[in-house]
Design an enzyme around this catalytic site. Sequence first.
Site, short mmCIF file in Angstrom:
data_model
loop_
_atom_site.label_atom_id
_atom_site.label_comp_id
_atom_site.label_asym_id
_atom_site.label_seq_id
_atom_site.Cartn_x
_atom_site.Cartn_y
_atom_site.Cartn_z
CB SER A 1 6.36 -15.97 -41.14
OG SER A 1 6.84 -14.74 -40.64
CB SER B 1 -8.97 -28.05 -49.60
OG SER B 1 -8.80 -27.02 -48.66
CE1 TYR C 1 -4.72 -19.49 -51.46
CE2 TYR C 1 -2.64 -20.65 -51.38
CZ TYR C 1 -3.90 -20.45 -50.90
OH TYR C 1 -4.37 -21.22 -49.84
CG HIS D 1 -9.12 -23.93 -52.77
ND1 HIS D 1 -8.44 -22.83 -53.22
CD2 HIS D 1 -9.03 -23.87 -51.42
CE1 HIS D 1 -7.96 -22.14 -52.20
NE2 HIS D 1 -8.31 -22.75 -51.10
CG ASP E 1 -0.91 -25.10 -49.61
OD1 ASP E 1 -1.46 -26.15 -49.96
OD2 ASP E 1 -1.52 -24.04 -49.38
CD GLN F 1 -4.43 -27.24 -47.75
OE1 GLN F 1 -4.75 -26.10 -48.08
NE2 GLN F 1 -3.46 -27.90 -48.37
#
Length: 301
Positions: free
Chosen positions: A239, A146, A48, A110, A43, A169
């Site tokens: 993570s 989203s 980003y 988004h 994703d 989302q």
Amino acid sequence: MRRLAVTNFIRAMSIALGTEKVSGFECINYVQRGLAAGYRMIDTAQVYRNEEEIGKAVRKSSIPRENIFVINKISSGFKKNPSSPKEASDSARASIDRLGLSYVDLFLIHQPGNDEDDTAADARRVTWQALEDLVEEGIVKSIGVSNYTAEHILELRQFAKIYPPRVNQLELHPWCQQRKLESFCRDQGIWIQAYSAIARNSHSSHAELCALANKYNKSTAQILIRYSLQKVWTPIVKSTSLAHLHANSQVDDFTISKDDMKLLDSWDKKMEGSICMYLKKTLVAKINGPLVPWLINTTEE
């Protein structure tokens, strides 16, 4: 108006690898480690700013492209969408070029934008229509949204050739369950993806959650990921710790009991439990003035 069929391959995708706030060489390594750990859904989003790195990691992988599901999200700034079909089309095409891939599996809008802005609804419309055209062209396989409310989704019926959106989302975890919206999406046949599925690790010391982790001999993150899966949500997890990256994908060997699922359900605080809302109120991360919660530096999501 037509529906895009949900393939068995998509149904098999249980956990998505989040890439928010990961960039540069670290991002390439991170996605490669994720693929090696068994993640097959990645994703990203234009905001980003890591599309090039994700594309490099996918292209370098020995895993066939058709076995990797790439999700991207379009916007034109904080809570804004493109204002014309050309702007939307050019923006999505530029994303695909930055990825260096021949197609994107799923492209989402988004954010619905600010409803106080008179232009927001029209921006949603032209952006959706531009994405529909890219589906027809074959460089986008499916499209979704989203952070859309039920009202935003129903609005699509006025003009959409493709309905319902493949995905909505949403921020979803025990403290923010958005039950009415989640139920609406199910009724409409919309696949639900859960971002901040482990609540950015902000409840890792929660006494009852820790007790569940001890009961099942799992980490608190694994309990929350398993909770998402049993709710039939696709959790998006992140993570930068290699050990946690592996552990987060190892949740198929246990089932949370009905009573414990009810306990997790009981923690719902509605939107007051939203991590993003909390970050907006308590942390300062500004770009040209407005708060941008996704830029806050956390390593676990």
